[in-house]
Design an enzyme around this catalytic site. Structure first.
Site, PDB file in Angstrom:
ATOM      1  N   ASN A   6       0.866  -1.183   0.000  1.00 13.75           N
ATOM      2  CA  ASN A   6       0.000   0.000   0.000  1.00 13.75           C
ATOM      3  C   ASN A   6       0.905   1.237   0.000  1.00 13.75           C
ATOM      4  OD1 ASN A   6      -1.933   1.935   0.368  1.00 13.75           O
ATOM      5  ND2 ASN A   6      -2.446   1.361   2.479  1.00 13.75           N
ATOM      6  N   LYS A   8       0.253   4.284  -0.507  1.00 11.47           N
ATOM      7  CA  LYS A   8      -0.362   5.531  -0.005  1.00 11.47           C
ATOM      8  C   LYS A   8       0.009   6.712  -0.928  1.00 11.47           C
ATOM      9  CE  LYS A   8      -0.531   3.545   4.556  1.00 11.47           C
ATOM     10  NZ  LYS A   8      -0.467   3.701   6.002  1.00 11.47           N
ATOM     11  N   HIS A  88      -9.774   1.369   4.599  1.00 14.78           N
ATOM     12  CA  HIS A  88      -8.518   1.579   5.323  1.00 14.78           C
ATOM     13  C   HIS A  88      -8.779   2.608   6.433  1.00 14.78           C
ATOM     14  CE1 HIS A  88      -4.494   2.873   6.319  1.00 14.78           C
ATOM     15  NE2 HIS A  88      -4.074   1.739   5.795  1.00 14.78           N
ATOM     16  N   GLU A  90      -7.210   5.061   7.575  1.00 15.44           N
ATOM     17  CA  GLU A  90      -6.958   6.462   7.236  1.00 15.44           C
ATOM     18  C   GLU A  90      -8.138   7.047   6.461  1.00 15.44           C
ATOM     19  OE1 GLU A  90      -3.249   5.797   5.300  1.00 15.44           O
ATOM     20  OE2 GLU A  90      -2.225   5.517   7.214  1.00 15.44           O
ATOM     21  N   GLU A 159      -6.088  -4.678  10.674  1.00 13.73           N
ATOM     22  CA  GLU A 159      -5.173  -3.549  10.812  1.00 13.73           C
ATOM     23  C   GLU A 159      -5.551  -2.741  12.059  1.00 13.73           C
ATOM     24  OE1 GLU A 159      -2.865  -2.621   7.054  1.00 13.73           O
ATOM     25  OE2 GLU A 159      -4.439  -1.141   7.307  1.00 13.73           O
ATOM     26  N   GLY A 165       1.212   3.129  10.634  1.00 17.59           N
ATOM     27  CA  GLY A 165       1.845   4.396  10.253  1.00 17.59           C
ATOM     28  C   GLY A 165       2.822   4.947  11.280  1.00 17.59           C
ATOM     29  N   SER A 207       2.709  -1.568  10.785  1.00 20.81           N
ATOM     30  CA  SER A 207       4.140  -1.581  11.144  1.00 20.81           C
ATOM     31  C   SER A 207       4.823  -2.909  10.802  1.00 20.81           C
ATOM     32  CB  SER A 207       4.327  -1.254  12.629  1.00 20.81           C
ATOM     33  OG  SER A 207       3.865   0.047  12.905  1.00 20.81           O
TER      34      SER A 207
END
Ligand code: PGA
Length: 244
Positions: A6, A8, A88, A90, A159, A165, A207
């Site tokens: 991913n 991003k 996701h 975010e 997740e 992140g 992570s």
């Protein structure tokens, strides 16, 4: 086994994107690891033939509406996209992608034969198990509009928000990962039956790096990994692929 990169909002240029895709995909191919690259939309068409499996980082929940800035499932299908990340954390938090939006996106993706990678995960953990109810609600609602026979076509990614992140406190432990992989499978078994649940792919993300990747697969019981930061660092990503 499924390894999902991913990217991003990285890298900054197409040249870097081409280089990153080429180097990492070559190592994944050599090691026979199914490797999904989810680049920013702006690089997608340029990478179409450079990666084994192309993925999208997000998708609009609507197909027939004029929505500025959005990309819908039909467009992804025409661009050769095989997977799409949905929900996701975010996007849940910054772009208000809620459970209703997610379930619609999942239906459109399945219709277009694109595999949704549905992200679920709690923001914090508590001692009373409220986080399990929270994740259960995310799972149940994401597949609620699907016919039971189609549930086998989705992938889940656990997740935990606290592990994702730069703001992450730490990665999940392998025990925490294993608990949630089992919990996701059990929740899906209650909805779609044991056979579907047994074959379901459940990934871990948060992570993941070149040092801990293998432990999530071997001891954490995950069927694959969803990797953010490390997936855009050529050297680290190659090490990660080789480690698994
Ligand atoms: P991270 O991101 O690997 O940088 O923690 C994972 C993700 O957001 O999917």
């Amino acid at each position: 086994m499924l390894l999902v990169a991913n990217w991003k909002m990285a890298p900054d240029t197409l040249l870097e994107a081409l280089m990153l895709a080429k180097e990492t995909s070559a190592v994944a191919k050599k090691n026979k690891i199914p490797f999904v690259v989810c680049p920013p939309y702006i690089y997608m068409l340029a990478l179409q033939k450079k990666v084994a499996l192309l993925g999208a980082q997000a998708v609009s929940p609507y197909i027939d509406m004029p929505h500025t800035g959005e990309i819908h499932a039909k467009m992804l299908q025409k661009a050769g996209v095989a997977y799409a990340i949905v929900g996701h954390s975010e996007r849940r938090h910054v772009f208000f992608e809620n459970n209703t939006i997610i379930q619609q996106a999942v239906v459109h993706l399945i219709e277009k034969k694109i595999t949704p990678i549905i992200c679920v995960g709690e923001q914090t953990r508590d001692n009373k198990g409220a986080y399990l109810d929270f994740v259960k609600e995310q799972i149940t609602s994401a597949i609620m509009l699907l016919q039971k026979t189609k549930i086998k076509d989705v992938v889940f990614a656990y997740e935990p928000v606290w592990a994702i992140g730069k703001a992450a406190t730490r990665p999940a432990s392998v025990e925490e990962c294993r608990e949630m992989v089992i919990f996701i499978r059990k929740t899906v078994a209650d909805i779609a039956g044991d056979k579907v649940a047994a074959k379901l792919q459940v990934l871990y993300g948060g992570s993941v790096d070149e040092d801990n990747a293998k432990s999530f697969l071997v001891d954490g019981g995950a069927d694959g990994l969803l990797v953010g930061r490390v997936s855009t660092d050529i050297k680290k990503c190659i090490k990660l692929i080789q480690s698994i």
